[in-house]
Design a protein around this motif. Sequence first.
Motif, PDB file in Angstrom:
ATOM      1  N   CYS A 519       0.853  -1.202   0.046  1.00 16.86           N
ATOM      2  CA  CYS A 519      -0.149  -0.096   0.035  1.00 16.86           C
ATOM      3  C   CYS A 519       1.110   1.222   0.030  1.00 16.86           C
ATOM      4  N   ASN A 521       0.439   4.063   1.397  1.00 16.36           N
ATOM      5  CA  ASN A 521       0.212   4.792   2.652  1.00 16.36           C
ATOM      6  C   ASN A 521       0.612   4.005   3.683  1.00 16.36           C
ATOM      7  N   CYS A 522       0.710   2.769   3.655  1.00 12.26           N
ATOM      8  CA  CYS A 522       0.971   1.852   4.875  1.00 12.26           C
ATOM      9  C   CYS A 522       2.070   0.826   4.529  1.00 12.26           C
ATOM     10  N   CYS A 537      -5.943  -2.364   0.399  1.00 10.56           N
ATOM     11  CA  CYS A 537      -5.360  -2.273   1.776  1.00 10.56           C
ATOM     12  C   CYS A 537      -6.342  -2.261   3.040  1.00 10.56           C
ATOM     13  N   CYS A 540      -6.086   1.182   5.397  1.00 10.71           N
ATOM     14  CA  CYS A 540      -6.610   2.437   4.995  1.00 10.71           C
ATOM     15  C   CYS A 540      -7.803   2.542   3.925  1.00 10.71           C
ATOM     16  N   HIS A 542      -7.221   1.708   0.787  1.00 13.48           N
ATOM     17  CA  HIS A 542      -6.699   2.172  -0.470  1.00 13.48           C
ATOM     18  C   HIS A 542      -7.078   1.096  -1.453  1.00 13.48           C
TER      19      HIS A 542
END
Length: 804
Positions: A519, A521-522, A537, A540, A542
């Motif tokens: 991901c 963001n993660c 994900c 979050c 995504h």
Amino acid sequence: MSLVANIIVDVPTLQTNRPYTYSIPEAFSDVIEPGMRVVVPFGNGSRKIQGFVVEIKEQKTTEMELKPVESLMDSYPVLTEELLRLGGFLAYQTFSFQVKCYQTMLPAVMRAKYSKKIKIIDEIPESLLWDVFKGKDEVSWEDAEKQNALTQLIQLEKEDKVEIDYDVQDKAAVKKVKKVRSILSFETYEEIKADIRSNAKKQKLFLDILQSTDNETALTYAELKEWGITSSTIQSGVKKGWCEVYHEEVYRDPYASSTFERSTPLSLTEDQAHAFNEIHQTIKDEQHKVFLLKGVTGSGKTEVYLQTISEVIDKDEGALMLVPEIALTPQMVQRFKSRFGDQVAVLHSGLSNGEKYDEWRKIEKEEAKVVVGARSSIFAPLKNIGIIIIDEEHETSYKQEEFPKYHARDVAIWRGEYHDCPVVLGSATPSLESRARATKEVYTLLELKSRVNDYPMPEVDVIDMREEAKSGNHSIFSEALLDGLKKRIERNEQSVLLLNRRGFSSFVMCRDCGYVLECPNCDISQTLHMDTKTMKCHYCGHEEGIPKKCPKCESRSIRYYGTGTQKVEKELKELIPEAGIIRMDVDTTRKKGAHEKLFNQFERKEANILLGTQMIAKGLDFPDVTLVGVINADTALGLPDFRSAEKTFQLLTQVSGRSGRGEKEGKVIIQSYNPEHYAIQYAKQHDYDSFYKREMHLRHISEYSPYYFLLKISVSHENEMTAAKKIRQYTDYIRPALSDKAIVLGPTPKSIARTHNRYHFQVLIKYKQETGLTDKIHQLLQETQKEQAKGIFISIDYQPLDFI
Ligand code: ADP
Ligand code: ZN
Ligand code: ZN
């Protein structure tokens, strides 16, 4: 002297986590009570918010001008005195905001909804007046937002040209039906009929009906319609004074279309009778005691619950029966409805908000005495509780993962003490914590040692999947399992197949360079979802398309790894084309009622095999199931979680219990890559006690629960350095309050160090008894308020269930 109200307001911040005092206007002084929801002004502006009245008291003339309660949202207290107190306790123990605790106790529909309006109070620019306000003097917040006018309007508010009004609306709607009632005497109707034109057939018929019912009996519009009486006939009847129309509150009953055959108490086995007597004694004595009812699957725990609840009802008291959400199967509900009929209220996530509210109202009005529900039903507004039962007490779903992070077991014991009534914790595989408390005689142990009717426990085979691979079988299925499934189909018996989803997901990896799609963001790989054909994900949310070639090396050998239920189903269909398969997982059970439908199909034997994830492991009782297969027993064993062996043992034992519940002998096949692991071996032997001993020993030497309590402090920030610095600072702040017996682990980065573009750190405190710890943490929270406002998130988890 005047009356004032102490109110917990719906502003979930630390600063406002205390009661505020408001004056009570004359108009409300006779009706306002603690436990009601009210609307109050808050802060400097015209903001109006919801609040809970926690106390009403006399106050001498005030030095300070108090703001008045603006309006009442309830006509009766929605929280009892007991629940108000419980909320205070929970807020302190779980480090949550009191208002959140109160909101958690109420059905979702009763949580406040705010709608904001902007009103003109002075001259504003022409253009705004026409474009945004359309010539009127107010506009909704949403419409202003759509016109991109919010910033401008907020500026105007500062100049006192417009004002922003917060409307609090109550989302809960009581459903009402119109009913008709006769109001005259038999003779009077006779007289009216004599005077009526002979061709007014409908009116005559209506009068006949009214005449034939007494003044207590209500007729619904629907019933009258069946007679051909329309609402215009009714209306004219009302005008002529023949009858009366009124509204009655009705409940939306999710089980209205089901019929439940009445069941009668069974005569108890010796073990059951012993357990029943012990519990019954405390009911009679109105004594609080916690029982641990340990009984293998199929040993008749539910019958003990039913009979003790029956005693409680006879005393005109209420009973709370908690089951895990996934065990709230139609079968379970049926057993309670069959025994107690309309006295049962059922609460679970499959109900609509309206249905949940209605069930809650039935409880609140003391029309339902038995509450069967999942975790949050522990807050059911029963006023006089005689017993609280938690079935499958080891289930982790009893702990809420969001604030307030309460454990239903703790709440049950609190309420049991309050009501002086027994709490029964039931399980075939009690949590180590509860079993240890029973050894120390904090809880009273009651055991059901064998299955009812002495049906034997099923025989369990463990298949070493490494050997299968060596001998050339690379399928998901071992020879033995495949063979077993085929035999069951031939014999017209059924099988249950479990795919253990814990610690396991389908992901995409490049075979050439090893790249795994993560991901953005993660720090975690994305999971493959075949139903939507996307990568997602789970942290979050995504979502993106499935890559066709490796984003890193451009290779086309990018492959799916892992085994999803869909993949298992596909392979199974190829191997046994004649098999009828019902697949049960999050994808096939998303729709309301889907669970029930699939189970019913399986019960009617429309399929040979029920394939599913954890949700099929519990509570099911199908007599024709003679084989249970576990496809991957050990995916959870590798997780960095000290409870992974315990969870694996529990799951295997639970699912084994689904086999051989009827007269036919049952069999279990477990596929594993660690067949010698003690969790698997003891599950094979149905040997809880040995597992317990071994696991307790390990917990003892590694200093974990139940020998130690645990508290987790988490800190996150967008900047990694800042987060790291803060957690160290907070740890140093707490350390002086700890004795030398406490153990501090960390601080360390979390195992998933970044999610939502924030960096996460944690520190774990292990302790046996630290009287000053809770207070110290509350102090820390108070003192770091300003930092929290600046984006440093801090969260405290008391007795966390996961810490990876
Ligand atoms: P558990 O909850 O421990 O898994 P159940 O209460 O579901 O066990 O009981 C298993 C089965 O045995 C059920 O079908 C139940 O109706 C039956 N049963 C329970 N107690 C008795 C009894 N005393 N006599 C006969 N059958 C019983
Ligand atoms: Zn690659
Ligand atoms: Zn993410």
